[in-house]
Design an enzyme around this catalytic site. Structure first.
Site, PDB file in Angstrom:
ATOM      1  N   VAL A 116      12.189 -58.611 -38.547  1.00  0.00           N
ATOM      2  CA  VAL A 116      13.113 -59.668 -38.939  1.00  0.00           C
ATOM      3  C   VAL A 116      12.856 -60.854 -38.016  1.00  0.00           C
ATOM      4  O   VAL A 116      12.358 -60.669 -36.893  1.00  0.00           O
ATOM      5  CB  VAL A 116      14.579 -59.154 -38.811  1.00  0.00           C
ATOM      6  CG1 VAL A 116      14.941 -58.802 -37.370  1.00  0.00           C
ATOM      7  CG2 VAL A 116      15.598 -60.122 -39.375  1.00  0.00           C
ATOM      8  N   ASN A 124      18.218 -54.578 -31.099  1.00  0.00           N
ATOM      9  CA  ASN A 124      18.324 -53.793 -29.863  1.00  0.00           C
ATOM     10  C   ASN A 124      19.780 -53.543 -29.483  1.00  0.00           C
ATOM     11  O   ASN A 124      20.704 -53.933 -30.202  1.00  0.00           O
ATOM     12  CB  ASN A 124      17.506 -54.432 -28.733  1.00  0.00           C
ATOM     13  CG  ASN A 124      18.089 -55.747 -28.248  1.00  0.00           C
ATOM     14  OD1 ASN A 124      19.252 -56.054 -28.479  1.00  0.00           O
ATOM     15  ND2 ASN A 124      17.269 -56.529 -27.574  1.00  0.00           N
ATOM     16  N   GLN A 125      19.957 -52.880 -28.342  1.00  0.00           N
ATOM     17  CA  GLN A 125      21.318 -52.522 -27.914  1.00  0.00           C
ATOM     18  C   GLN A 125      21.955 -53.601 -27.043  1.00  0.00           C
ATOM     19  O   GLN A 125      23.009 -53.378 -26.446  1.00  0.00           O
ATOM     20  CB  GLN A 125      21.303 -51.178 -27.190  1.00  0.00           C
ATOM     21  CG  GLN A 125      20.981 -50.006 -28.098  1.00  0.00           C
ATOM     22  CD  GLN A 125      21.923 -49.923 -29.274  1.00  0.00           C
ATOM     23  OE1 GLN A 125      23.109 -50.222 -29.156  1.00  0.00           O
ATOM     24  NE2 GLN A 125      21.405 -49.544 -30.427  1.00  0.00           N
ATOM     25  N   MET A 126      21.280 -54.744 -26.925  1.00  0.00           N
ATOM     26  CA  MET A 126      21.847 -55.964 -26.338  1.00  0.00           C
ATOM     27  C   MET A 126      22.012 -55.939 -24.817  1.00  0.00           C
ATOM     28  O   MET A 126      22.450 -56.931 -24.234  1.00  0.00           O
ATOM     29  CB  MET A 126      23.187 -56.319 -27.006  1.00  0.00           C
ATOM     30  CG  MET A 126      23.043 -56.632 -28.461  1.00  0.00           C
ATOM     31  SD  MET A 126      24.580 -56.440 -29.408  1.00  0.00           S
ATOM     32  CE  MET A 126      24.737 -54.669 -29.502  1.00  0.00           C
ATOM     33  N   VAL A 127      21.726 -54.799 -24.164  1.00  0.00           N
ATOM     34  CA  VAL A 127      21.849 -54.752 -22.699  1.00  0.00           C
ATOM     35  C   VAL A 127      21.000 -55.879 -22.121  1.00  0.00           C
ATOM     36  O   VAL A 127      19.845 -56.060 -22.521  1.00  0.00           O
ATOM     37  CB  VAL A 127      21.352 -53.392 -22.153  1.00  0.00           C
ATOM     38  CG1 VAL A 127      21.331 -53.404 -20.631  1.00  0.00           C
ATOM     39  CG2 VAL A 127      22.210 -52.262 -22.693  1.00  0.00           C
ATOM     40  N   HIS A 540      11.481 -49.501 -25.006  1.00  0.00           N
ATOM     41  CA  HIS A 540      11.020 -50.569 -24.127  1.00  0.00           C
ATOM     42  C   HIS A 540       9.493 -50.614 -24.029  1.00  0.00           C
ATOM     43  O   HIS A 540       8.942 -50.989 -23.002  1.00  0.00           O
ATOM     44  CB  HIS A 540      11.614 -50.385 -22.728  1.00  0.00           C
ATOM     45  CG  HIS A 540      13.093 -50.597 -22.681  1.00  0.00           C
ATOM     46  ND1 HIS A 540      13.869 -50.230 -21.603  1.00  0.00           N
ATOM     47  CD2 HIS A 540      13.941 -51.147 -23.576  1.00  0.00           C
ATOM     48  CE1 HIS A 540      15.134 -50.544 -21.848  1.00  0.00           C
ATOM     49  NE2 HIS A 540      15.208 -51.094 -23.042  1.00  0.00           N
ATOM     50  N   HIS A 587      16.075 -52.932 -18.540  1.00  0.00           N
ATOM     51  CA  HIS A 587      15.810 -53.171 -19.967  1.00  0.00           C
ATOM     52  C   HIS A 587      14.904 -54.399 -20.094  1.00  0.00           C
ATOM     53  O   HIS A 587      14.925 -55.284 -19.237  1.00  0.00           O
ATOM     54  CB  HIS A 587      17.123 -53.375 -20.711  1.00  0.00           C
ATOM     55  CG  HIS A 587      17.964 -52.131 -20.708  1.00  0.00           C
ATOM     56  ND1 HIS A 587      18.158 -51.369 -21.824  1.00  0.00           N
ATOM     57  CD2 HIS A 587      18.612 -51.506 -19.703  1.00  0.00           C
ATOM     58  CE1 HIS A 587      18.911 -50.330 -21.514  1.00  0.00           C
ATOM     59  NE2 HIS A 587      19.204 -50.390 -20.228  1.00  0.00           N
TER      60      HIS A 587
HETATM   61  C1  LIG Z   1      16.302 -50.270 -31.011  1.00  0.00           C
HETATM   62  C2  LIG Z   1      15.963 -51.066 -29.779  1.00  0.00           C
HETATM   63  C3  LIG Z   1      16.867 -51.098 -28.722  1.00  0.00           C
HETATM   64  C4  LIG Z   1      16.574 -51.845 -27.582  1.00  0.00           C
HETATM   65  N1  LIG Z   1      17.545 -52.037 -26.640  1.00  0.00           N
HETATM   66  C5  LIG Z   1      17.352 -52.958 -25.673  1.00  0.00           C
HETATM   67  C6  LIG Z   1      18.423 -53.358 -24.844  1.00  0.00           C
HETATM   68  O1  LIG Z   1      19.565 -52.922 -24.994  1.00  0.00           O
HETATM   69  N2  LIG Z   1      18.171 -54.274 -23.871  1.00  0.00           N
HETATM   70  C7  LIG Z   1      16.921 -54.800 -23.688  1.00  0.00           C
HETATM   71  O2  LIG Z   1      16.740 -55.602 -22.763  1.00  0.00           O
HETATM   72  N3  LIG Z   1      15.889 -54.449 -24.479  1.00  0.00           N
HETATM   73  C8  LIG Z   1      16.087 -53.575 -25.485  1.00  0.00           C
HETATM   74  N4  LIG Z   1      15.077 -53.273 -26.341  1.00  0.00           N
HETATM   75  C9  LIG Z   1      13.738 -53.824 -26.068  1.00  0.00           C
HETATM   76  C10 LIG Z   1      13.618 -55.324 -26.349  1.00  0.00           C
HETATM   77  O3  LIG Z   1      14.363 -55.671 -27.482  1.00  0.00           O
HETATM   78  C11 LIG Z   1      12.131 -55.662 -26.536  1.00  0.00           C
HETATM   79  O4  LIG Z   1      11.401 -55.305 -25.376  1.00  0.00           O
HETATM   80  C12 LIG Z   1      11.873 -57.132 -26.801  1.00  0.00           C
HETATM   81  O5  LIG Z   1      12.771 -57.648 -27.747  1.00  0.00           O
HETATM   82  C13 LIG Z   1      10.436 -57.299 -27.276  1.00  0.00           C
HETATM   83  O6  LIG Z   1      10.162 -58.643 -27.550  1.00  0.00           O
HETATM   84  P1  LIG Z   1       8.738 -59.055 -28.145  1.00  0.00           P
HETATM   85  O7  LIG Z   1       8.761 -60.513 -28.331  1.00  0.00           O
HETATM   86  O8  LIG Z   1       7.687 -58.457 -27.303  1.00  0.00           O
HETATM   87  O9  LIG Z   1       8.631 -58.296 -29.538  1.00  0.00           O
HETATM   88  P2  LIG Z   1       9.561 -58.385 -30.823  1.00  0.00           P
HETATM   89  O10 LIG Z   1      10.866 -58.993 -30.491  1.00  0.00           O
HETATM   90  O11 LIG Z   1       9.565 -57.043 -31.428  1.00  0.00           O
HETATM   91  O12 LIG Z   1       8.811 -59.429 -31.745  1.00  0.00           O
HETATM   92  C14 LIG Z   1       7.620 -59.161 -32.438  1.00  0.00           C
HETATM   93  C15 LIG Z   1       7.722 -59.862 -33.778  1.00  0.00           C
HETATM   94  O13 LIG Z   1       6.447 -59.922 -34.372  1.00  0.00           O
HETATM   95  C16 LIG Z   1       6.555 -59.590 -35.741  1.00  0.00           C
HETATM   96  N5  LIG Z   1       5.234 -59.094 -36.136  1.00  0.00           N
HETATM   97  C17 LIG Z   1       4.623 -57.960 -35.737  1.00  0.00           C
HETATM   98  N6  LIG Z   1       3.395 -57.877 -36.267  1.00  0.00           N
HETATM   99  C18 LIG Z   1       3.224 -58.988 -37.015  1.00  0.00           C
HETATM  100  C19 LIG Z   1       2.154 -59.489 -37.804  1.00  0.00           C
HETATM  101  N7  LIG Z   1       1.007 -58.829 -37.938  1.00  0.00           N
HETATM  102  N8  LIG Z   1       2.318 -60.671 -38.443  1.00  0.00           N
HETATM  103  C20 LIG Z   1       3.485 -61.371 -38.327  1.00  0.00           C
HETATM  104  N9  LIG Z   1       4.534 -60.932 -37.596  1.00  0.00           N
HETATM  105  C21 LIG Z   1       4.393 -59.766 -36.937  1.00  0.00           C
HETATM  106  C22 LIG Z   1       7.672 -58.578 -35.786  1.00  0.00           C
HETATM  107  O14 LIG Z   1       8.223 -58.455 -37.070  1.00  0.00           O
HETATM  108  C23 LIG Z   1       8.633 -59.137 -34.758  1.00  0.00           C
HETATM  109  O15 LIG Z   1       9.531 -60.049 -35.326  1.00  0.00           O
HETATM  110  C24 LIG Z   1      15.321 -52.513 -27.478  1.00  0.00           C
HETATM  111  C25 LIG Z   1      14.407 -52.469 -28.531  1.00  0.00           C
HETATM  112  C26 LIG Z   1      14.729 -51.771 -29.688  1.00  0.00           C
HETATM  113  C27 LIG Z   1      13.754 -51.779 -30.833  1.00  0.00           C
END
Ligand SMILES: Cc1cc2nc3c(=O)[nH]c(=O)nc-3n(C[C@H](O)[C@H](O)[C@H](O)COP(=O)(O)OP(=O)(O)OC[C@H]3O[C@@H](n4cnc5c(N)ncnc54)[C@H](O)[C@@H]3O)c2cc1C
Length: 608
Positions: A116, A124-127, A540, A587
């Site tokens: 999304v 995520n769990q927002m921590v 994570h 987190h």
């Molecule tokens: C269920 C869950 C609970 C969590 N709880 C916590 C918490 O409580 N506190 C905390 O600090 N962290 C938490 N985390 C971890 C934290 O949310 C992540 O580490 C962080 O958001 C990752 O950011 P990012 O930018 O690396 O990746 P993401 O935010 O995952 O962004 C990657 C984006 O790229 C898109 N994408 C992927 N491949 C492609 C492609 N080929 N083409 C186009 N788009 C693509 C995806 O759809 C996504 O939107 C949690 C994660 C999850 C899933």
């Protein structure tokens, strides 16, 4: 963490028509084929949303975001904090799983990732915890660049988030230190309507004689260690995620930002060479909406930035011919650049719930989770005025602890696995109620306290590999959970710490017993067996395109340099959780935000 029953269909419907403040496209055909972009950001997730907002602040920059998932506004459950646990395994999750994990009894573990706009910050769990000051200094040493030290990155922390009041308006001066927080778009608050269990936990920590359980006035003020009140990315009773914080507020004047959703980047292609410069210039992005649609290529004038997350980014690099030579050969992908660390070094934090019965009639969230009518009433209250139990996440108090140095030597580890003395090895999350985070069925009656142990400085490490060149195929994810001796000793220590803490006063007057088979575990070996049976991922995952020092290439030296540039090619950076030089011992989202703010500064600075 608490898996609620099926959501009413209502929650998955579009709430209202949104007046888009930037250009949002749902199909590549809608893009103006005569338009060119300075920056193409692949992945509009946590890091990607920050970059989109910051790079387009300069109106001379034409910015395109390509996001695989859909609109955040389409899913009400994203907004409602208490419904966070219903988002994994839903339409806004990529629904990845690991390969069987030998350290966890060969179980397959779910690895949710946000599908999304806003990415995993929306599910995520927002921590919300940033690593300790010393962690950043440690990372700066690891990559040999002082611009990653706390002194240098502090401004990005301040630029990213701000502390706001909880909706119940209670006095928070004993729970957080306002001056340690910033002025950025992500709202962060402590919980509202504090339950007796959490009051008791904090009281216990204030009375604790053992330093490790001491009370920490604000775990985001420099040191994470000790027990503290939870801080979460929630403001005005609703989730504050990357897309709602960074993208939704943009005004109509942000006409230089285009966002293409429901579309995946398949791979990157080099610009045809016009000179003798042999360095590949990877500014062409091949995109498609599904595996049968004809791919389309878009070229960035200045740079492509991969922010597709710890799974998506190494996948795109690999499919583009950047990765370990042996792996590319196996897949039949022509080698563009040997980069052995692509997909390697994968680490994640495990989570292990321990359950306790509490005095009958204690006010917990158990009834809310069991009773659909109560839950619907709470949702209605939230919709009416953003108050009531739905405004909170799951865990209202939290502790970060270190293990003794003897754990390193007994596991044959020479260096402290954490980011340094002010950082933790273990986390304990306290949830009022029986958390549906494990396969242990929730009891139909009674009140519970769940204490989740997490290993935040793991040494177990694995990789992401591929068995197909189809960009829509899923990779093989192997974090190798709980395979390192240190992690095994640390999770046993975490369980012992929890069992010790619940016996301290005054918490011991609320807790009446241990629930489940852990009550029979007496030896370290039995505790470890329980951990192998019930641990999962706290989600994570990171480090699959790790950052390393400038100038050094090859195995162990990382995929990107401290300016996020992919080593050995031109026109390409990676900015997301895959570049962490070492796991944050907290987190991960705040670290991603900080790194993304820093990346935007570096990129914009470079064009001045
Ligand atoms: C269920 C869950 C609970 C969590 N709880 C916590 C918490 O409580 N506190 C905390 O600090 N962290 C938490 N985390 C971890 C934290 O949310 C992540 O580490 C962080 O958001 C990752 O950011 P990012 O930018 O690396 O990746 P993401 O935010 O995952 O962004 C990657 C984006 O790229 C898109 N994408 C992927 N491949 C492609 C492609 N080929 N083409 C186009 N788009 C693509 C995806 O759809 C996504 O939107 C949690 C994660 C999850 C899933």
């Amino acid at each position: 963490m608490m898996q609620l029953q099926l959501l009413p269909a209502l929650l998955w419907t579009v709430l209202c028509h949104h007046a888009w403040s930037y250009h949002i496209f749902t199909s590549p055909d809608q893009l103006d084929s005569t338009k060119t972009y300075d920056y193409i950001i692949v992945g509009g997730g946590t890091a990607g949303s920050v970059l989109a907002a910051r790079l387009s602040e300069d109106e001379r920059n034409q910015v395109l975001v390509i996001e695989a998932g859909g609109r955040v506004e389409d899913v009400l459950a994203i907004r409602i904090p208490f419904l966070g646990p219903t988002l994994p395994r839903s339409q806004v999750d990529w629904n990845y799983t690991t390969i069987p994990q030998t350290g966890l009894g060969n179980r397959i573990i779910n690895i949710p990732r946000g599908f999304v706009l806003g990415g995993s910050s929306c599910i995520n769990q927002m921590v919300f915890h940033r690593p300790s000051n010393g962690s950043w200094d440690h990372w700066a040493d690891l990559v040999d660049d002082p611009s990653l030290s706390w002194e240098a990155v502090q401004k990005y922390w301040l630029r990213n988030s701000r502390l706001v009041d909880p909706v119940d308006g209670h006095d928070t001066s004993e729970e957080v230190i306002l001056s340690a927080h910033g002025f950025g778009p992500v709202n962060v608050s402590v919980y509202s309507y504090t339950k007796p269990i959490h009051k008791s936990i904090i009281e216990t920590s204030k009375k604790a004689v053992d330093e490790k359980f001491k009370f920490n006035h604000d775990q985001n003020a420099g040191s994470n260690l000790g027990w503290g009140w939870q801080q979460a990315a929630i403001g005005g009773g609703q989730r504050s995620c990357a897309s709602t914080a960074y993208l939704s507020p943009l005004t109509n004047t942000r006409s230089n930002l285009d966002i293409l959703i429901n579309t995946q980047a398949a791979k990157l292609l080099p610009i045809p060479k016009t000179s003798n410069n042999l360095t590949p210039d990877l500014r062409i992005v091949e995109i498609a909406q599904n595996s049968t649609a004809p791919p389309i290529c878009i070229t960035a004038r200045k740079e492509v930035i991969l922010s597709a997350g710890f799974i998506g980014s190494p996948k795109i690099l690999t499919l583009s011919g950047i990765g370990p030579e042996k792996e590319l050969k196996r897949l039949g992908i022509p080698l563009l650049l040997e980069s052995p660390d692509v997909g390697a070094n994968l680490q994640d934090h495990i989570l292990l719930p321990l359950y306790f019965t509490v005095v009958n009639g204690t006010d917990t969230n158990d009834e809310l989770s069991r009773n659909a009518t109560l839950r619907q009433e709470a949702i209605d209250q939230w919709i009416a005025n953003r108050t009531g139990p739905m405004v909170n996440g799951q865990s209202n108090t939290v502790a970060y602890l270190r293990v003794g140095d003897d754990h390193f030597s007994s596991a044959g580890v020479k260096e402290d696995p954490s980011n340094g003395a002010g950082s933790a090895h273990i986390e304990i999350l306290a949830l009022d109620g029986f958390s549906r985070v494990s396969t242990i069925p929730a009891p139909p009656t009674g009140q519970f306290l769940t204490l989740i142990a997490s290993l935040v400085a793991p040494l177990s490490s694995g990789n992401i590999t591929f068995n197909s060149t189809d960009p829509f195929a899923y990779p093989l994810i192997n974090p190798n959970f709980l395979t390192h001796k240190f992690d095994q000793a640390a999770i046993v220590q975490a369980m012992k710490d929890i069992l010790e803490f619940v016996q301290l006063s005054p918490l011991n007057s609320l807790v009446t017993g241990i629930y489940g088979s852990i009550a029979d575990a007496k030896t370290d070996a039995e505790l470890l067996e329980y951990a192998r049976e019930y641990s999962g991922s706290i989600n994570h995952g990171s480090r699959t395109a790790r950052m390393g020092p400038y100038g050094k290439k090859g195995k162990g030296w990382g995929v990107v340099d401290p300016s996020y540039r992919v080593k050995g090619v031109k026109g390409l950076r990676v900015v997301d959780a895959s570049v962490f030089p070492q796991m944050p011992n907290v987190h991960t989202q705040a670290s991603v935000y900080i790194l993304a703010e820093r990346a935007a500064d570096i990129i914009l600075g470079g064009q001045k």
